[in-house]
Design an enzyme around this catalytic site. Structure first.
Site, mmCIF file in Angstrom:
data_model
loop_
_atom_site.group_PDB
_atom_site.id
_atom_site.type_symbol
_atom_site.label_atom_id
_atom_site.label_comp_id
_atom_site.label_asym_id
_atom_site.label_seq_id
_atom_site.Cartn_x
_atom_site.Cartn_y
_atom_site.Cartn_z
ATOM 1 N N ASP A 1 0.851 -1.189 0.000
ATOM 2 C CA ASP A 1 0.000 0.000 0.000
ATOM 3 C C ASP A 1 0.891 1.245 0.000
ATOM 4 O O ASP A 1 2.116 1.155 0.033
ATOM 5 C CB ASP A 1 -1.001 -0.031 1.159
ATOM 6 C CG ASP A 1 -0.340 0.062 2.518
ATOM 7 O OD1 ASP A 1 0.871 0.336 2.580
ATOM 8 O OD2 ASP A 1 -1.046 -0.133 3.527
ATOM 9 N N ASP B 1 -8.320 -6.746 0.483
ATOM 10 C CA ASP B 1 -7.436 -6.988 1.613
ATOM 11 C C ASP B 1 -8.191 -6.579 2.863
ATOM 12 O O ASP B 1 -9.038 -5.676 2.816
ATOM 13 C CB ASP B 1 -6.155 -6.149 1.522
ATOM 14 C CG ASP B 1 -6.376 -4.741 2.037
ATOM 15 O OD1 ASP B 1 -6.063 -4.488 3.216
ATOM 16 O OD2 ASP B 1 -6.898 -3.888 1.281
ATOM 17 N N CYS C 1 -14.018 -27.995 6.654
ATOM 18 C CA CYS C 1 -12.783 -27.263 6.383
ATOM 19 C C CYS C 1 -11.573 -28.188 6.507
ATOM 20 O O CYS C 1 -11.440 -28.904 7.503
ATOM 21 C CB CYS C 1 -12.658 -26.095 7.364
ATOM 22 S SG CYS C 1 -11.149 -25.144 7.147
ATOM 23 N N CYS D 1 -8.479 -27.290 6.964
ATOM 24 C CA CYS D 1 -7.328 -26.635 7.579
ATOM 25 C C CYS D 1 -6.849 -27.417 8.799
ATOM 26 O O CYS D 1 -7.572 -28.252 9.334
ATOM 27 C CB CYS D 1 -7.685 -25.196 7.971
ATOM 28 S SG CYS D 1 -8.400 -25.045 9.615
ATOM 29 N N CYS E 1 -9.140 -27.450 11.932
ATOM 30 C CA CYS E 1 -10.370 -28.236 11.833
ATOM 31 C C CYS E 1 -10.105 -29.725 11.666
ATOM 32 O O CYS E 1 -10.930 -30.551 12.056
ATOM 33 C CB CYS E 1 -11.215 -27.736 10.660
ATOM 34 S SG CYS E 1 -11.844 -26.062 10.930
ATOM 35 N N HIS F 1 -7.007 -21.032 10.056
ATOM 36 C CA HIS F 1 -8.373 -21.402 9.679
ATOM 37 C C HIS F 1 -9.079 -20.264 8.953
ATOM 38 O O HIS F 1 -9.695 -20.467 7.898
ATOM 39 C CB HIS F 1 -9.199 -21.799 10.901
ATOM 40 C CG HIS F 1 -10.652 -21.885 10.577
ATOM 41 N ND1 HIS F 1 -11.205 -22.952 9.911
ATOM 42 C CD2 HIS F 1 -11.658 -20.979 10.737
ATOM 43 C CE1 HIS F 1 -12.482 -22.716 9.694
ATOM 44 N NE2 HIS F 1 -12.788 -21.529 10.179
#
Lengths: 386, 386
Positions: A96, A270, A308, A310, A313, A339
């Site tokens: 940015d 973002d 999920c 991930c 999980c 997650h």
């Protein structure tokens, strides 16, 4: 997934943005859009290794110029081989301009035509950020996408103040564009301002297109105006932006915000929400948001989100995540950040697949029906599309 | 590496301790000795995933009964399948008795023949820990190695107080042994006390051997007596412990402490030093300890330890680790904890290899010559061995 140079959301079948060559030599610059960019504020996505970030499905991260210019310093990062090498992130980076954090974090800031002077929130040291200086710092950092310096107009503000601020941002946009040094695989984006006023937004968009950028961001939203107003501004603004350039909605947002904005043609996002929430035990799931500090999870052997894949999980119970959160353990931040980033990446991947199939409106309707019903929320589907 | 049921350090060629079957069904219970056990205080090795802990080379971790009994509670962990499953650590776990943390953390504790009553440092709630209760809690947690409850005698203390405390610990040891329920793959260790007095240490060791344990710990050391005294107590104590059972020096220590203690026949260690140091930017390296907060690292592109294969050393510069530490980033704790645990695991592996080759004294001499020369430190090699 089709491969194109640039994307323009649901009105196009283009779903990837090509960054041909990263500065330190890895051919790894293609980004599928629409895309969510995890925020790597100070050269790290908080509580994550870069390998962990990539494993969530993230393809591009955001680096904060304000934080990095103050600590460790852009010249130092350049001497160490650039931000990619410094933080060991071989994929794409968007930096940015520093302007937003100057407004929100720095002390005693003074805005003038030239730029903004401010004192560091870390040590009180005096700094100046001009369009030219912001672009030069971003060049030193070596990110793939550079952002023009703008003034993020506060909300609410009188229309005349919004107009004055937008006009200043447009002059800064032109100076930013001029200061940007073209090099292969790098691009510079302009930022539409104009508050909640469609006429100012359109004037800003037209001016940026006239200057000519590699992509167009919509700034100054999600700062208190409410989702319905955000969507209304997008409805007015996005059609004025070129279809063959990526459109980036800055600092947004909640999952429903992303779906509604992609419906309106946004390609890039973002937000600190998934990472910051991960450090405060807030998890995004297919069944809505979950506060893992809540006592009802203390004995629950079920995973956070059974769909999920991930690590949080697939390997742990809600009871364990609850325990880690209550005990203030770093692993809670690590697992829940992973997650949440996975949830965001999977949501973007689902939207890309839906765009490919031409069924994004179906996804949005299903999302609206199944996730966190909120009577105050704006319709995700813009008028005239669904 | 030879495989044996138990190990006894350099006086034996036995370098692994076999735990045949973990409670939730994984045949993964063999531990190479001498071994260092990372401390997983509250059901997590701080700032690490269990996969990350295993990747450092760690084969067994320590769980703190005091912390876990207070939060989330041993019954809750048992209902959720035991500590292995709760924290997703499929390898071996040793649980301590809770006694040490009661003395160091709890409020308003009262020691009686029965046991110790105390108030939780978290919420002030009243608890009692007796030998039987400690063993029962450890059974609920389901660790592979259970520790007898003892009183860690303060240092310094009058000899009579040390003797009284040791005798109480021996009565508690017998009650702990009786309360322990034998089951395949699980063992219970007694703890030698007696302060810095060889006669008391020998009396304690003889009593424990008489009771009969699966392993023997040396407790009440490294609490201010200094390395030379620690080593002197080991010189007096270890020969009185059975060669065919593992010997565990509790709460130790710095790398030089480990080398000197293995030279004296110790097989197992635990200490918060590598993990706690990792969270305060202190790194252990082959060239000595490094404080990454030090400004001299700010521009250093070199790795922390070029010989170390850990993620912190293979993917990042000292400059980046310095930046993360200064910025208070969680990733600093993650990377430096992983590095320190890897350093400890590699040091233990080097000692195991040296024991196999019969060259442990050579390793100790080399370690003394090359690592952190400290004129106040005791000789690592005991009299009569090197």
């Amino acid at each position: 997934m089709a491969t194109h140079a640039l994307s323009s959301g649901p009105k196009s079948d283009q779903t990837s943005y090509f960054l041909p060559l990263l500065p330190w030599g890895r051919r790894d610059g293609e980004v599928d859009t629409p895309v969510f960019m995890p925020v790597g504020t100070a050269g790290t996505v908080k509580a994550m290794t870069p390998e962990g970030v990539a494993a969530t499905g993230a393809q591009i991260v955001l680096g904060n110029t304000y934080h990095l210019m103050l600590r460790p310093g852009a010249g130092r990062i350049a001497a160490l081989g650039g931000l990619h090498r410094f933080m060991n992130w071989p994929h794409a980076i968007l930096t940015d301009s520093g302007g937003f954090q100057v407004m929100s974090l720095a002390a005693r800031r003074t805005i003038a035509e030239t730029g903004v002077t401010f004192r560091s929130h870390l040590d009180g040291s005096l700094h100046e950020l001009t369009p030219e200086r912001s672009i030069a710092i971003q060049h030193l950092l070596g990110g793939d996408v550079t952002m023009a310096l703008d003034e993020c107009t506060p909300y609410p503000a009188p229309p005349e103040a919004v107009e004055t601020s937008m006009e200043l941002s447009m002059r800064w946009a032109e100076r930013s564009r001029c200061a940007f040094i073209e090099r292969p695989g790098h691009g510079v984006f302009g930022i539409v301002q104009g508050g909640v006023h469609p006429d100012l937004r359109l004037r800003s968009a037209a001016r940026l297109v006239e200057i000519g950028f590699d992509g167009y961001a919509v700034g100054g939203l999600a700062i208190g105006e409410g989702q319905a107003t955000t969507f209304a501004v997008l409805d007015a603004t996005v059609p004025a932006l070129p279809e063959d350039r990526p459109r980036y909605l800055m600092g947004v947002g909640k999952p429903a915000d992303l779906v509604g904005a992609v419906m309106r043609g946004i390609d890039m996002f973002d937000c600190v929400l998934p990472t910051r929430s991960g450090r405060t035990a807030q998890a995004f799931t297919r069944g809505g948001t979950v506060n893992l500090r809540n006592a009802r999870h203390a004995d629950d052997p079920a995973p956070l989100d059974p769909e999920c894949p991930c690590p949080a999980c697939s390997s742990y119970s809600r009871a364990y995540l609850h325990h880690l959160s209550r005990a203030g353990e770093i692993l809670a931040s690590m697992l829940l950040t992973a997650h949440n980033l996975r949830y965001y990446a999977d949501l973007m991947a689902a939207m890309r697949a839906a765009i490919e199939r031409g069924s994004l409106a179906v996804l949005a309707a299903g999302f609206e029906a199944h996730n966190d019903p909120d009577p105050t929320r704006a319709p995700l589907t813009p008028t005239g599309i669904a």
